[in-house]
Write an enzyme that holds these catalytic residues in place. Sequence first.
Site, PDB file in Angstrom:
ATOM      1  N   GLU A 114      20.108   0.232  -9.303  1.00 53.20           N
ATOM      2  CA  GLU A 114      18.672   0.493  -9.435  1.00 53.20           C
ATOM      3  C   GLU A 114      18.447   1.555 -10.502  1.00 53.20           C
ATOM      4  OE1 GLU A 114      17.200   1.913  -5.676  1.00 53.20           O
ATOM      5  OE2 GLU A 114      18.876   3.297  -5.392  1.00 53.20           O
ATOM      6  N   TYR A 139      11.976  12.175   3.677  1.00 50.36           N
ATOM      7  CA  TYR A 139      10.634  12.224   3.096  1.00 50.36           C
ATOM      8  C   TYR A 139      10.109  10.829   2.832  1.00 50.36           C
ATOM      9  CZ  TYR A 139      12.238  11.007  -1.649  1.00 50.36           C
ATOM     10  OH  TYR A 139      12.745  10.344  -2.740  1.00 50.36           O
ATOM     11  N   LYS A 197      16.025   7.660   2.680  1.00 53.06           N
ATOM     12  CA  LYS A 197      15.140   8.459   1.824  1.00 53.06           C
ATOM     13  C   LYS A 197      15.239   9.917   2.267  1.00 53.06           C
ATOM     14  CE  LYS A 197      10.783   7.728  -0.608  1.00 53.06           C
ATOM     15  NZ  LYS A 197      11.386   7.367  -1.895  1.00 53.06           N
ATOM     16  N   LEU A 205      17.737   2.041  -2.533  1.00 52.40           N
ATOM     17  CA  LEU A 205      16.631   2.322  -1.619  1.00 52.40           C
ATOM     18  C   LEU A 205      15.889   1.029  -1.314  1.00 52.40           C
ATOM     19  CD1 LEU A 205      14.939   4.521  -0.167  1.00 52.40           C
ATOM     20  CD2 LEU A 205      13.453   4.499  -2.183  1.00 52.40           C
TER      21      LEU A 205
END
Length: 277
Positions: A176, A30, A144, A200
């Site tokens: 993160e 996505y 992702k 990411l």
Amino acid sequence: MILIDDRFLPESEASVSYMDRGYYFGDGIYEVFRVYNGQLYEKPAHYERLIRTAREVKMRLPAPIETIDARLTELLERSGVCNGILYVQITRGVAPRSHAFPPAETKPVLLAYCNELERPVGKMQSGISAITLPDMRWLRCDLKTLNLLGSVLAKQEAAEAGADDVILHRDGIVTECSASNLMIVKDGEVWTHPADHLILHGITRAVVLRLAEENGIPAHETAFSLEALRQADEVFLTGTTMELFPIVTIDGVSVGGGQPGPVTRKLQAAFEKTIPI
């Protein structure tokens, strides 16, 4: 208005099969685009990441990226959303439940929609709170994909602790946040985890690093420890829907006196100038 493959449907008429691999395996990818003034922000970077993720999970796209772009552009126009998000996901398709990939002729399923979402100006100005937790996610956080249960559980722990978000770490090395990248400031310099498989590769992260360079702020893509986090002068997260959120308390302890710092403010101002008008 919902886009499914090449069809634009009212939400009441949109549906996907219970045998979609995205439903029972999370076998999909996505992207979330920020929409500013009716325009998709950093569109080429999002498409580049979508293509890379598809390649890494061995999933073919349902159409050339130019065709997907045309459909998403039409969806945005039909939706009438001026400021918000455009969400798109692609699954490996509808097939009997089996861990192995389905036959090559199985068609990937694309679904997309738009929502209004105003900029979170209040939290950008006041800052948010966070807690620290071990990073229990899988080892391909650079992709992702729809497999987000680790992030969901982390975010819920933050909510139950009365915090806004969570800062994750692996063996004491900060990675993160639950759904965003993290940066710290020490002595006027920015530090953030390198863009490897543990985080990411955030679009906003890349923009902020570029802005730091343009504004003479030294920035380092170097891993740092929980101790460095706790000694930081400023801490902020970056993300598509959040832009730059100052983090002013971590595990109940104030960061920088509990106020957003000057480097964070400078980068926020620089980011503001990149928003299309």
